[in-house]
Write an enzyme that holds these catalytic residues in place. Structure first.
Site, PDB file in Angstrom:
ATOM      1  N   GLY A   1      -3.691  -3.912  -0.914  1.00 20.55           N
ATOM      2  CA  GLY A   1      -4.458  -3.646  -2.131  1.00 20.55           C
ATOM      3  C   GLY A   1      -3.841  -4.315  -3.346  1.00 20.55           C
ATOM      4  O   GLY A   1      -3.736  -3.730  -4.421  1.00 20.55           O
ATOM      5  N   ALA A   2      -3.463  -5.589  -3.168  1.00 18.10           N
ATOM      6  CA  ALA A   2      -2.766  -6.306  -4.258  1.00 18.10           C
ATOM      7  C   ALA A   2      -3.733  -6.989  -5.209  1.00 18.10           C
ATOM      8  O   ALA A   2      -3.304  -7.651  -6.152  1.00 18.10           O
ATOM      9  CB  ALA A   2      -1.800  -7.337  -3.651  1.00 18.10           C
ATOM     10  N   SER A   3      -5.047  -6.822  -4.977  1.00 14.45           N
ATOM     11  CA  SER A   3      -6.006  -7.569  -5.806  1.00 14.45           C
ATOM     12  C   SER A   3      -6.251  -6.933  -7.163  1.00 14.45           C
ATOM     13  O   SER A   3      -6.928  -7.530  -8.006  1.00 14.45           O
ATOM     14  CB  SER A   3      -7.341  -7.686  -5.057  1.00 14.45           C
ATOM     15  OG  SER A   3      -7.855  -6.402  -4.767  1.00 14.45           O
TER      16      SER A   3
ATOM     17  N   GLY B   1      -4.906  -3.474 -10.137  1.00 15.42           N
ATOM     18  CA  GLY B   1      -4.193  -2.255 -10.460  1.00 15.42           C
ATOM     19  C   GLY B   1      -2.732  -2.203 -10.040  1.00 15.42           C
ATOM     20  O   GLY B   1      -1.959  -3.134 -10.274  1.00 15.42           O
ATOM     21  N   ILE B   2      -2.381  -1.101  -9.397  1.00 16.94           N
ATOM     22  CA  ILE B   2      -0.984  -0.834  -9.045  1.00 16.94           C
ATOM     23  C   ILE B   2      -0.462  -1.893  -8.071  1.00 16.94           C
ATOM     24  O   ILE B   2       0.667  -2.369  -8.204  1.00 16.94           O
ATOM     25  CB  ILE B   2      -0.862   0.585  -8.443  1.00 16.94           C
ATOM     26  CG1 ILE B   2      -1.209   1.642  -9.497  1.00 16.94           C
ATOM     27  CG2 ILE B   2       0.546   0.819  -7.892  1.00 16.94           C
ATOM     28  CD1 ILE B   2      -1.441   3.051  -8.952  1.00 16.94           C
TER      29      ILE B   2
ATOM     30  N   ARG C   1      -9.417  -7.260   0.085  1.00 18.58           N
ATOM     31  CA  ARG C   1     -10.654  -7.922   0.531  1.00 18.58           C
ATOM     32  C   ARG C   1     -11.059  -9.059  -0.403  1.00 18.58           C
ATOM     33  O   ARG C   1     -11.622 -10.036   0.020  1.00 18.58           O
ATOM     34  CB  ARG C   1     -11.797  -6.894   0.596  1.00 18.58           C
ATOM     35  CG  ARG C   1     -11.668  -5.906   1.729  1.00 18.58           C
ATOM     36  CD  ARG C   1     -12.605  -4.742   1.537  1.00 18.58           C
ATOM     37  NE  ARG C   1     -12.350  -4.060   0.268  1.00 18.58           N
ATOM     38  CZ  ARG C   1     -13.017  -3.019  -0.183  1.00 18.58           C
ATOM     39  NH1 ARG C   1     -14.009  -2.522   0.524  1.00 18.58           N
ATOM     40  NH2 ARG C   1     -12.703  -2.465  -1.341  1.00 18.58           N
TER      41      ARG C   1
ATOM     42  N   ASP D   1      -9.897  -6.497   5.474  1.00 16.81           N
ATOM     43  CA  ASP D   1     -10.526  -5.196   5.250  1.00 16.81           C
ATOM     44  C   ASP D   1      -9.748  -4.186   6.091  1.00 16.81           C
ATOM     45  O   ASP D   1      -9.821  -4.194   7.323  1.00 16.81           O
ATOM     46  CB  ASP D   1     -12.001  -5.212   5.652  1.00 16.81           C
ATOM     47  CG  ASP D   1     -12.698  -3.914   5.252  1.00 16.81           C
ATOM     48  OD1 ASP D   1     -12.017  -2.872   5.119  1.00 16.81           O
ATOM     49  OD2 ASP D   1     -13.925  -3.939   5.074  1.00 16.81           O
TER      50      ASP D   1
ATOM     51  N   SER E   1      -0.195  10.237  -4.566  1.00 19.43           N
ATOM     52  CA  SER E   1      -0.874  10.682  -5.794  1.00 19.43           C
ATOM     53  C   SER E   1      -0.436  12.100  -6.110  1.00 19.43           C
ATOM     54  O   SER E   1      -0.016  12.846  -5.210  1.00 19.43           O
ATOM     55  CB  SER E   1      -2.390  10.665  -5.560  1.00 19.43           C
ATOM     56  OG  SER E   1      -3.078  11.262  -6.631  1.00 19.43           O
TER      57      SER E   1
ATOM     58  N   TYR F   1     -10.599  13.433  -1.450  1.00 21.18           N
ATOM     59  CA  TYR F   1      -9.512  12.515  -1.860  1.00 21.18           C
ATOM     60  C   TYR F   1      -8.180  13.268  -1.822  1.00 21.18           C
ATOM     61  O   TYR F   1      -7.173  12.768  -1.301  1.00 21.18           O
ATOM     62  CB  TYR F   1      -9.800  11.970  -3.264  1.00 21.18           C
ATOM     63  CG  TYR F   1      -8.696  11.110  -3.824  1.00 21.18           C
ATOM     64  CD1 TYR F   1      -8.475   9.831  -3.319  1.00 21.18           C
ATOM     65  CD2 TYR F   1      -7.869  11.568  -4.857  1.00 21.18           C
ATOM     66  CE1 TYR F   1      -7.455   9.027  -3.824  1.00 21.18           C
ATOM     67  CE2 TYR F   1      -6.864  10.778  -5.367  1.00 21.18           C
ATOM     68  CZ  TYR F   1      -6.649   9.510  -4.854  1.00 21.18           C
ATOM     69  OH  TYR F   1      -5.637   8.725  -5.358  1.00 21.18           O
TER      70      TYR F   1
HETATM   71  N1  LIG Z   1      -5.391   4.947 -10.691  1.00 14.85           N
HETATM   72  C1  LIG Z   1      -5.016   6.206 -10.536  1.00 14.85           C
HETATM   73  O1  LIG Z   1      -5.270   7.070 -11.400  1.00 14.85           O
HETATM   74  C2  LIG Z   1      -4.218   6.598  -9.318  1.00 14.85           C
HETATM   75  C3  LIG Z   1      -3.515   7.813  -9.356  1.00 14.85           C
HETATM   76  C4  LIG Z   1      -2.774   8.194  -8.242  1.00 14.85           C
HETATM   77  C5  LIG Z   1      -2.739   7.403  -7.116  1.00 14.85           C
HETATM   78  N2  LIG Z   1      -3.461   6.231  -7.101  1.00 14.85           N
HETATM   79  C6  LIG Z   1      -3.395   5.441  -5.866  1.00 14.85           C
HETATM   80  O2  LIG Z   1      -2.922   4.144  -6.169  1.00 14.85           O
HETATM   81  C7  LIG Z   1      -3.352   3.239  -5.158  1.00 14.85           C
HETATM   82  C8  LIG Z   1      -3.878   1.967  -5.828  1.00 14.85           C
HETATM   83  O3  LIG Z   1      -5.011   2.282  -6.602  1.00 14.85           O
HETATM   84  P1  LIG Z   1      -5.297   1.651  -8.039  1.00 14.85           P
HETATM   85  O4  LIG Z   1      -5.243   2.753  -9.023  1.00 14.85           O
HETATM   86  O5  LIG Z   1      -4.466   0.443  -8.276  1.00 14.85           O
HETATM   87  O6  LIG Z   1      -6.853   1.284  -7.851  1.00 14.85           O
HETATM   88  P2  LIG Z   1      -7.627  -0.115  -7.813  1.00 14.85           P
HETATM   89  O7  LIG Z   1      -7.335  -0.904  -9.032  1.00 14.85           O
HETATM   90  O8  LIG Z   1      -9.049   0.256  -7.527  1.00 14.85           O
HETATM   91  O9  LIG Z   1      -7.000  -0.862  -6.542  1.00 14.85           O
HETATM   92  C9  LIG Z   1      -7.299  -0.461  -5.229  1.00 14.85           C
HETATM   93  C10 LIG Z   1      -6.860  -1.555  -4.281  1.00 14.85           C
HETATM   94  O10 LIG Z   1      -7.138  -1.137  -2.940  1.00 14.85           O
HETATM   95  C11 LIG Z   1      -7.788  -2.205  -2.270  1.00 14.85           C
HETATM   96  N3  LIG Z   1      -8.672  -1.714  -1.219  1.00 14.85           N
HETATM   97  C12 LIG Z   1      -9.591  -0.726  -1.296  1.00 14.85           C
HETATM   98  N4  LIG Z   1     -10.278  -0.644  -0.138  1.00 14.85           N
HETATM   99  C13 LIG Z   1      -9.772  -1.598   0.686  1.00 14.85           C
HETATM  100  C14 LIG Z   1     -10.077  -2.021   1.997  1.00 14.85           C
HETATM  101  N5  LIG Z   1     -11.064  -1.458   2.725  1.00 14.85           N
HETATM  102  N6  LIG Z   1      -9.367  -3.048   2.521  1.00 14.85           N
HETATM  103  C15 LIG Z   1      -8.398  -3.647   1.808  1.00 14.85           C
HETATM  104  N7  LIG Z   1      -8.048  -3.294   0.556  1.00 14.85           N
HETATM  105  C16 LIG Z   1      -8.750  -2.279   0.003  1.00 14.85           C
HETATM  106  C17 LIG Z   1      -8.565  -2.925  -3.352  1.00 14.85           C
HETATM  107  O11 LIG Z   1      -8.770  -4.294  -2.989  1.00 14.85           O
HETATM  108  P3  LIG Z   1     -10.177  -4.967  -2.651  1.00 14.85           P
HETATM  109  O12 LIG Z   1     -11.259  -4.164  -3.328  1.00 14.85           O
HETATM  110  O13 LIG Z   1     -10.064  -6.372  -3.164  1.00 14.85           O
HETATM  111  O14 LIG Z   1     -10.240  -4.900  -1.166  1.00 14.85           O
HETATM  112  C18 LIG Z   1      -7.595  -2.865  -4.525  1.00 14.85           C
HETATM  113  O15 LIG Z   1      -6.689  -3.922  -4.479  1.00 14.85           O
HETATM  114  C19 LIG Z   1      -4.380   3.989  -4.309  1.00 14.85           C
HETATM  115  O16 LIG Z   1      -3.786   4.416  -3.111  1.00 14.85           O
HETATM  116  C20 LIG Z   1      -4.721   5.195  -5.171  1.00 14.85           C
HETATM  117  O17 LIG Z   1      -5.138   6.297  -4.399  1.00 14.85           O
HETATM  118  C21 LIG Z   1      -4.188   5.817  -8.168  1.00 14.85           C
END
Ligand SMILES: NC(=O)c1ccc[n+]([C@@H]2O[C@H](COP(=O)([O-])OP(=O)(O)OC[C@H]3O[C@@H](n4cnc5c(N)ncnc54)[C@H](OP(=O)(O)O)[C@@H]3O)[C@@H](O)[C@H]2O)c1
Length: 263
Positions: free
Chosen positions: A20-22, A24-25, A45, A72, A157, A170
């Protein structure tokens, strides 16, 4: 690769895979790892996003090595193929950041239009729990035979500790991640393994997550109403602490909450 990098080279030459490097985190963690000298393997993806990240990291840390792979993670076969390609093209993995994850608007008390809640539950389970577990097992298969002191980090989380409003399923997946962290720790400890497992458990972080969770990218800002969210870089700093800690230290879980987050 250059020996000198901004931020030092604590992870020089280590192969680090970030799921999920595309955005956010994951993107922020990839940047931190590149600055620390790691060879970064970035998967998601959205290929165009990965290419943009690669260009940014190479500009940011001249000489950095970035490998990208479109995957994916809902497909076990695709995950296995990715680990095989990584080992063949880059080398066996030393650090795995299980970051990819998502929340969907899928209440437990409603089946949703066209039973859409069920698809949302399946996707959360597949990415947040299954893919994290399969990636972990594949990484361990590359770490164990070499006896390396590898690191596995689950981006969990606060929802692994308390259930967010309208986030019952979730929260269930992140409670599972918390259980999987401790389960793996116990297995590795019993084996006398030098591999360590850590979780990072953030509250609200400003990423693309909110738009996915609320089912509308334009509503993402609603997640941050009344508070100053964490940044993705704040979470990456916690990951850096875990993977660069002295080898006898196992960071088990770091809970990070915005100062102004009420629950
Ligand atoms: N943001 C918050 O408030 C928060 C709080 C606590 C924990 N988290 C956790 O932090 C982690 C990262 O989330 P984020 O906040 O950085 O959100 P984000 O910006 O939506 O990033 C999510 C990443 O997951 C990838 N992903 C999702 N479905 C996928 C799939 N089927 N195959 C491959 N990659 C997939 C997406 O890439 P593609 O869409 O390009 O595939 C994207 O790079 C998650 O585990 C989330 O639960 C987030």
């Amino acid at each position: 690769m250059s020996a000198e990098r901004p931020g030092g080279a604590a992870l020089q030459g280590k192969v680090a895979l970030v799921t999920g490097a595309s955005s956010g985190i994951g993107a922020a963690v990839a940047k931190m790892l590149a600055r620390s000298g790691a060879i970064v393997a970035a998967c998601a993806r959205r290929q165009s996003r990965l290419e943009a990240l690669k260009a940014e990291l190479e500009a940011d840390a001249p000489g950095a090595r970035i490998w990208t792979h479109t995957c994916d993670l809902r497909s076990v076969e695709a995950i296995i193929a990715m680990f095989d390609a990584l080992e063949r093209e880059v080398g066996p993995v030393d650090i795995l950041i299980n970051n990819a994850g998502l929340g969907r608007p899928a209440p437990l008390s409603e089946r949703g239009e066209g039973r859409s809640s069920y698809a949302g539950w399946a996707e959360m389970l597949d990415v947040n729990v299954m893919a994290l577990s399969v990636c972990t097992a594949e990484a361990l298969a590359q770490m164990k035979p070499r006896g390396v002191a590898g690191s596995i980090v689950h981006i969990s989380s606060l929802a692994g500790y308390r259930i967010p409003k309208e986030g019952g399923f979730y929260g269930a997946t992140k409670h599972a991640v918390r259980a999987l962290t401790e389960g793996l720790r116990r297995e590795l400890q019993a084996e006398g393994s030098p591999i360590r497992v850590s979780a990072i458990s953030p509250g609200v972080v400003q990423t693309e997550f909110g738009g996915v969770f609320l089912g509308d990218p334009d509503r993402a800002e609603e997640m941050y109403a009344g508070l100053q969210p964490l940044t993705a870089a704040d979470v990456a700093a916690a990951v850096e602490f875990a993977v660069t800690a002295p080898r006898h230290v196992q960071v088990h879980d770091i809970l990070l909450r915005p100062l102004s987050q009420p629950d």
